[in-house]
Enzyme design. Sequence first.
Site, short mmCIF file in Angstrom:
data_model
loop_
_atom_site.label_atom_id
_atom_site.label_comp_id
_atom_site.label_asym_id
_atom_site.label_seq_id
_atom_site.Cartn_x
_atom_site.Cartn_y
_atom_site.Cartn_z
N HIS A 337 1.00 -0.97 0.15
CA HIS A 337 0.24 -0.71 0.16
C HIS A 337 1.27 1.28 0.03
CE1 HIS A 337 -3.12 2.98 1.40
NE2 HIS A 337 -3.66 1.92 0.73
N ASP A 393 -7.93 -4.12 -1.51
CA ASP A 393 -7.72 -5.11 -1.91
C ASP A 393 -8.57 -5.89 -2.30
OD1 ASP A 393 -8.74 -2.05 -3.92
OD2 ASP A 393 -6.68 -1.88 -3.42
#
Length: 509
Positions: A337, A393
């Site tokens: 991330h 995600d």
Amino acid sequence: MGNPKDAAPLGSSTLSVVDNRTGKKYSIPIVDNSVKAVDFKAIKADKVPGEREENETHKGLRVADQGFLNTAVLRSQITYIDGDAGVLRYRGYPIEQLALHSSHLETAYLLIYGSLPTKSQYEVWSNEIAQHSIVHADAEQFFRSFRYDAHPMAILTSAFAYLGSYYQEANPSLQGQNLYTKGDPASLAVMDKQIYRLIGKATTLAAMAYRVRQGREFVTPPTGMSYTGSFLYQMDYLGQENYKPNPVLEKALDVLFLLHADHEMNASASSVLQVGSSLVDPFSAVAAGCASLYGPLHGGANEAVIRMLISIGKPENVPAFIEAVKKREKVLSGFGHRVYKTSDPRSFLVRKTADEVFRIAGKDQLLETAMALHDAAMKDDYFVSRKLAPNVDFWFVFVMLHSHFSLMFIQERSNLSCDGFPERLLPGALRRTAGCWMVGTLAAGVQMMLQSGGVKIWRPRQIYVGSGRRDYVRIDDREAVEGPRMTPSAVEHSGISKRTRLAAYKGKL
């Protein structure tokens, strides 16, 4: 900025800077562990022999920050993120507590108005959003005007801008540029009405974008259902009597909405604020954010995860895929991330939600592939040392695939591949567009409109490194310049374009 001759004493809340070009010392105030970029404009020097005039050295230093890696664009009271510690809080509330006890609409109220609502406040809030969920009848014609295979995110981006054409009272270009910045009751009422409209109609527009791809009639938002229940109803209802979405799936989607309600200055939020700083109407600004979500590095990341899993095919292919990733032959999607360097706190909450969904929806080969990939990556020093943990995600796709939400994200007219999953997928950005991603953005927009000192249009600087001054040369006297990006690419023409090129007609070049 302080006295440029003397550095501040040790222990003061200032940054001492020495310009070695001039020998001057500068003292720059530190407020909330930040310095103002404009303070560096006072650090000036004379142009040295041979230096490019485009550097504008005499106008002061510019702060270079490609990709905004360490630039704060506003002061905010909304969301706090500590990427190293894996912390996410909305208005001070840990995301874990909100996901467990709150709902998406209640959290939306918190983000926009600053505190959790009372029972009566929540009733007014939820009722207004429900009442503003219905779109004008003309919207059906608008949605039907798109090609049958148009990507839903392209439809949604257009649809948000389309909404702006209906509400002239919401447009500062028509009502005065201080429409949203005055802060008086009338201005705040106009602002709130647009918030009701945007959040209320978002799920309706998303469901319409889905159903136009399925060739189905549109569904009027139902009464008496939750925000996410209404969304599922509008997507799936086919005339059954007393139809109600599964409560486990309804709750799962509500948690996903809540977890994506805000994420500080991500690409979509900053896009909305950038456009909104021109004082355009809020619908056009949200359309810009929706376009940002379309990108594979943002909202489209979920689609990339599903494509990756389909390409792997089955669990026994995971080891070969892992080795290909290490050789940079393949891309690992859903891990790592931009902000979180240890773990994404949202990922644990989505995983918990996924477990609840698995109990009623079961598992299949694609899930087994995803779990095999997760386990392999988490045991491999290559990924562990690089802090590439599964992000929100990756786990989001788990829920999508096994709650049958994945059917929302698939283009059913495309060629089928692994286990019948179509190649063409609707990105996970749809679930963000469906009323959740814009909540924090709207909160930040309100904050910007009402900030002390008014709204200043966002105008980033650049560092010019191009050619110096050049004199114009007539076309007959020019020499061709060859090289990458030095000349336009040739396009292969066929069909009507090629035949037209071969035809003769008056005025042909």
